[in-house]
Design a protein around this motif. Structure first.
Motif, PDB file in Angstrom:
ATOM      1  N   ILE A 113       1.091  -1.289   0.083  1.00  0.00           N
ATOM      2  CA  ILE A 113      -0.039   0.096   0.064  1.00  0.00           C
ATOM      3  C   ILE A 113       0.903   1.295   0.142  1.00  0.00           C
ATOM      4  O   ILE A 113       0.415   2.085  -0.782  1.00  0.00           O
ATOM      5  N   ALA A 114       1.690   1.274   0.694  1.00  0.00           N
ATOM      6  CA  ALA A 114       2.877   2.343   0.924  1.00  0.00           C
ATOM      7  C   ALA A 114       3.307   2.685  -0.574  1.00  0.00           C
ATOM      8  O   ALA A 114       3.310   3.778  -0.895  1.00  0.00           O
ATOM      9  N   ASN A 115       3.887   1.430  -1.221  1.00  0.00           N
ATOM     10  CA  ASN A 115       4.534   1.709  -2.476  1.00  0.00           C
ATOM     11  C   ASN A 115       3.415   2.218  -3.421  1.00  0.00           C
ATOM     12  O   ASN A 115       3.913   3.217  -4.374  1.00  0.00           O
ATOM     13  N   SER A 116       2.330   1.886  -3.199  1.00  0.00           N
ATOM     14  CA  SER A 116       1.295   2.165  -4.316  1.00  0.00           C
ATOM     15  C   SER A 116       0.920   3.700  -4.318  1.00  0.00           C
ATOM     16  O   SER A 116       0.803   4.191  -5.166  1.00  0.00           O
ATOM     17  N   THR A 117       1.124   4.418  -3.035  1.00  0.00           N
ATOM     18  CA  THR A 117       0.836   5.695  -3.135  1.00  0.00           C
ATOM     19  C   THR A 117       1.880   6.662  -3.983  1.00  0.00           C
ATOM     20  O   THR A 117       1.852   7.863  -3.893  1.00  0.00           O
ATOM     21  N   ALA A 118       3.065   5.862  -4.272  1.00  0.00           N
ATOM     22  CA  ALA A 118       4.112   6.955  -5.062  1.00  0.00           C
ATOM     23  C   ALA A 118       3.919   6.550  -6.434  1.00  0.00           C
ATOM     24  O   ALA A 118       4.670   6.962  -7.128  1.00  0.00           O
ATOM     25  N   LEU A 119       3.001   5.668  -6.983  1.00  0.00           N
ATOM     26  CA  LEU A 119       2.892   5.401  -8.279  1.00  0.00           C
ATOM     27  C   LEU A 119       1.501   5.695  -9.175  1.00  0.00           C
ATOM     28  O   LEU A 119       1.113   5.333 -10.078  1.00  0.00           O
ATOM     29  N   GLY A 120       1.187   7.091  -8.562  1.00  0.00           N
ATOM     30  CA  GLY A 120       0.060   7.678  -9.243  1.00  0.00           C
ATOM     31  C   GLY A 120       0.320   8.085 -10.617  1.00  0.00           C
ATOM     32  O   GLY A 120      -0.662   8.244 -11.211  1.00  0.00           O
ATOM     33  N   GLY A 121       1.583   8.558 -11.013  1.00  0.00           N
ATOM     34  CA  GLY A 121       2.075   8.675 -12.316  1.00  0.00           C
ATOM     35  C   GLY A 121       1.983   7.508 -13.262  1.00  0.00           C
ATOM     36  O   GLY A 121       2.046   7.801 -14.582  1.00  0.00           O
ATOM     37  N   ASP A 122       1.759   6.562 -12.806  1.00  0.00           N
ATOM     38  CA  ASP A 122       1.730   5.160 -13.993  1.00  0.00           C
ATOM     39  C   ASP A 122       0.353   5.366 -14.487  1.00  0.00           C
ATOM     40  O   ASP A 122      -0.673   5.167 -13.636  1.00  0.00           O
ATOM     41  N   GLU A 124      -1.481   2.984 -15.707  1.00  0.00           N
ATOM     42  CA  GLU A 124      -2.264   1.872 -15.618  1.00  0.00           C
ATOM     43  C   GLU A 124      -2.595   1.828 -13.983  1.00  0.00           C
ATOM     44  O   GLU A 124      -3.610   1.340 -13.806  1.00  0.00           O
ATOM     45  N   ILE A 125      -1.627   1.868 -13.121  1.00  0.00           N
ATOM     46  CA  ILE A 125      -1.649   1.724 -11.861  1.00  0.00           C
ATOM     47  C   ILE A 125      -2.249   2.806 -11.089  1.00  0.00           C
ATOM     48  O   ILE A 125      -3.064   2.783  -9.965  1.00  0.00           O
ATOM     49  N   GLY A 126      -1.880   3.875 -11.494  1.00  0.00           N
ATOM     50  CA  GLY A 126      -2.461   5.218 -10.938  1.00  0.00           C
ATOM     51  C   GLY A 126      -3.758   5.148 -10.558  1.00  0.00           C
ATOM     52  O   GLY A 126      -4.282   5.445  -9.296  1.00  0.00           O
ATOM     53  N   PRO A 127      -4.763   4.867 -11.539  1.00  0.00           N
ATOM     54  CA  PRO A 127      -6.084   5.047 -11.102  1.00  0.00           C
ATOM     55  C   PRO A 127      -6.551   3.861 -10.233  1.00  0.00           C
ATOM     56  O   PRO A 127      -7.463   4.271  -9.431  1.00  0.00           O
ATOM     57  N   VAL A 128      -5.851   2.883 -10.083  1.00  0.00           N
ATOM     58  CA  VAL A 128      -6.312   1.745  -9.176  1.00  0.00           C
ATOM     59  C   VAL A 128      -5.851   2.433  -7.772  1.00  0.00           C
ATOM     60  O   VAL A 128      -6.667   2.342  -6.847  1.00  0.00           O
ATOM     61  N   ALA A 129      -4.608   2.797  -7.707  1.00  0.00           N
ATOM     62  CA  ALA A 129      -4.310   3.236  -6.358  1.00  0.00           C
ATOM     63  C   ALA A 129      -5.067   4.489  -5.620  1.00  0.00           C
ATOM     64  O   ALA A 129      -5.385   4.303  -4.775  1.00  0.00           O
ATOM     65  N   ARG A 130      -5.336   5.380  -6.835  1.00  0.00           N
ATOM     66  CA  ARG A 130      -6.178   6.410  -6.129  1.00  0.00           C
ATOM     67  C   ARG A 130      -7.514   5.936  -5.775  1.00  0.00           C
ATOM     68  O   ARG A 130      -7.903   6.481  -4.518  1.00  0.00           O
ATOM     69  N   GLU A 131      -8.109   5.142  -6.559  1.00  0.00           N
ATOM     70  CA  GLU A 131      -9.466   4.530  -6.061  1.00  0.00           C
ATOM     71  C   GLU A 131      -9.206   3.785  -4.947  1.00  0.00           C
ATOM     72  O   GLU A 131     -10.126   3.858  -4.004  1.00  0.00           O
ATOM     73  N   GLY A 132      -8.352   3.141  -4.606  1.00  0.00           N
ATOM     74  CA  GLY A 132      -8.099   2.317  -3.168  1.00  0.00           C
ATOM     75  C   GLY A 132      -8.011   3.313  -2.213  1.00  0.00           C
ATOM     76  O   GLY A 132      -8.701   3.255  -1.110  1.00  0.00           O
TER      77      GLY A 132
ATOM     78  N   VAL B 165       0.182  13.971  -3.287  1.00  0.00           N
ATOM     79  CA  VAL B 165       1.093  14.412  -4.469  1.00  0.00           C
ATOM     80  C   VAL B 165       1.420  12.917  -5.316  1.00  0.00           C
ATOM     81  O   VAL B 165       1.399  12.796  -6.657  1.00  0.00           O
ATOM     82  N   GLY B 166       1.932  11.919  -4.706  1.00  0.00           N
ATOM     83  CA  GLY B 166       2.318  10.903  -5.382  1.00  0.00           C
ATOM     84  C   GLY B 166       1.424  10.007  -6.021  1.00  0.00           C
ATOM     85  O   GLY B 166       1.573   9.458  -7.089  1.00  0.00           O
ATOM     86  N   LEU B 167       0.150  10.114  -5.486  1.00  0.00           N
ATOM     87  CA  LEU B 167      -1.178   9.476  -6.297  1.00  0.00           C
ATOM     88  C   LEU B 167      -1.647  10.240  -7.110  1.00  0.00           C
ATOM     89  O   LEU B 167      -2.422   9.823  -8.124  1.00  0.00           O
ATOM     90  N   ARG B 168      -1.147  11.427  -7.319  1.00  0.00           N
ATOM     91  CA  ARG B 168      -1.795  12.580  -8.239  1.00  0.00           C
ATOM     92  C   ARG B 168      -3.220  12.448  -8.053  1.00  0.00           C
ATOM     93  O   ARG B 168      -4.092  12.591  -9.004  1.00  0.00           O
ATOM     94  N   LEU B 169      -3.518  12.935  -6.688  1.00  0.00           N
ATOM     95  CA  LEU B 169      -5.058  12.959  -6.515  1.00  0.00           C
ATOM     96  C   LEU B 169      -5.631  14.391  -6.562  1.00  0.00           C
ATOM     97  O   LEU B 169      -6.780  14.524  -6.556  1.00  0.00           O
ATOM     98  N   VAL B 170      -4.906  15.390  -7.076  1.00  0.00           N
ATOM     99  CA  VAL B 170      -5.344  16.555  -7.473  1.00  0.00           C
ATOM    100  C   VAL B 170      -4.965  16.754  -8.951  1.00  0.00           C
ATOM    101  O   VAL B 170      -4.287  16.136  -9.369  1.00  0.00           O
ATOM    102  N   GLY B 171      -5.436  17.903  -9.354  1.00  0.00           N
ATOM    103  CA  GLY B 171      -4.982  18.468 -10.719  1.00  0.00           C
ATOM    104  C   GLY B 171      -5.705  17.707 -11.885  1.00  0.00           C
ATOM    105  O   GLY B 171      -6.886  17.443 -11.397  1.00  0.00           O
ATOM    106  N   ALA B 172      -5.294  17.461 -12.839  1.00  0.00           N
ATOM    107  CA  ALA B 172      -6.067  16.845 -13.901  1.00  0.00           C
ATOM    108  C   ALA B 172      -6.558  15.298 -13.594  1.00  0.00           C
ATOM    109  O   ALA B 172      -7.540  14.895 -14.343  1.00  0.00           O
ATOM    110  N   TYR B 173      -5.923  14.725 -12.581  1.00  0.00           N
ATOM    111  CA  TYR B 173      -6.521  13.594 -12.139  1.00  0.00           C
ATOM    112  C   TYR B 173      -7.655  13.728 -11.099  1.00  0.00           C
ATOM    113  O   TYR B 173      -8.454  12.560 -11.075  1.00  0.00           O
TER     114      TYR B 173
END
Lengths: 205, 205
Positions: A113-122, A124-132, B165-173
């Motif tokens: 979980i910790a790692n996933s919060t750093a992958l928002g820029g990906d 594919e993975i970003g949307p799933v991490a945000r949703e989680g 920030v890491g999740l890109r939870l704001v901005g365009a996302y």
DNA sequence: GTCTATATGCGGATAGAC
DNA sequence: GTCTATCCGCATATAGAC
């Protein structure tokens, strides 16, 4: 004298769904130990006792496998929270914090979980991490009934714990006692748990 | 008609130290946008306007380059904090929070820090990330004179911001307004700043 | 359902010219 | 100080047998 000594030439046949779950569990541990980037599908395969092509076969791609892993992890967090809700009283912050800390005992769950919060820029993975992350946020606020401020503080503490876990600031790596002091003040006993659960540098979890 | 149209065949000669700094700045932006794993040395090179082998030549390896990037980023955080210390008064929590938020304007600075907190498991990067985090912790507690509790809360809020920030939870996302509400309650105006600074999905910063 | 063998591509790194 | 050309390894993914 053909196959006598070769152990595990072929994993025992098993329903695909069960095998999936088995692989997800192994993958959580491995991804948790080495992060998304640092882990190969072969690492996962060996941890699960199957061949590398087979894990790709089952999940399609490494990214999809990882996505399945974090979806499962976020669901697990919520289920752990939900389990302590009945008869919710004044102590719900402490109880949910303890529930989160309890997940330290499930291999890789919090590191993933910790790692996933750093992958928002990906992409594919970003949307799933945000949703989680959002799903946890909503649960805390809407289902557990935390105030806006309590929700923020609770999540902030969770992110601090994630950072401490992600950084491997405790356990075999820990050098600064002040950090475990802090951890203790976040969640009593969490530091001790972490210390026990952390592998030495380079070791698998 | 030989080199008329080819722009930047060779970057203008420059002292190595200056070029280093230039590359570090570009690398911060690129690593911040795509994380450590998702970034290639070629991405960095192109952002800096030099050739891929040259960035490797200057920094040795990709990992060493990244290490230089996060060392610089952690130092920058501390220098930003230090700048608001003189005449420290009751408002020091708010002022240091604002200083942190101000770093949102420096391309990749916060995303890089956020990402580094998930890489503790890496044998090369981990020690540097831990030291960076610890140095901030110590600064807040020892030099800024925060109480133990204020230190923890301050760091926790910082980690929450990092996660957002890491999740890109704001901005365009951004999809869930509740999150920007939260950000606002952490650091007034930070959400608006983030919104402006975040690139669309897939874009470079 | 699971494996072995292998293709393929990408990215980090090196050699050496200018 | 900086580039072009290129090697090489590694990890993902595919093909196909059992």
């Amino acid at each position: 004298m053909s196959s006598m000594m070769s152990e595990n030439v072929t994993a025992p046949r098993m329903k695909a769904a069960d095998r999936r779950e088995l692989i997800l569990e192994a993958a959580t541990a491995v991804f948790g130990a080495s992060s998304y980037v640092g882990t190969t599908t072969d690492d996962v395969a060996r941890a699960a006792g199957v061949s590398q092509p087979y894990v790709v076969r089952l999940f399609g791609t490494k990214a999809k496998l990882y996505i399945a892993v974090i979806e499962r992890a976020y669901e697990r967090v919520i289920s752990a929270f939900r389990a302590v809700l009945p008869g919710l009283d004044e102590e719900r912050v402490a109880r949910m914090g303890a529930a989160y800390a309890g997940l330290l005992e499930e291999r890789g769950m919090l590191p993933v979980i910790a790692n996933s919060t750093a992958l928002g820029g990906d992409p594919e993975i970003g949307p799933v991490a945000r949703e989680g992350f959002n799903s946890i946020w909503r649960f805390v606020r809407d289902e557990a009934g935390f105030t806006e401020e309590d929700t923020r503080n609770f999540m902030a503490n969770g992110m601090l714990i994630n950072a401490i876990v992600g950084l491997r600031l405790v356990g075999a790596y820990g050098t600064d006692d002040s950090v475990t002091e802090v951890l203790d003040s976040c969640l009593p006993n969490a530091a001790a748990k972490l210390r026990d659960l952390m592998p030495a540098a380079g070791e698998a979890w």
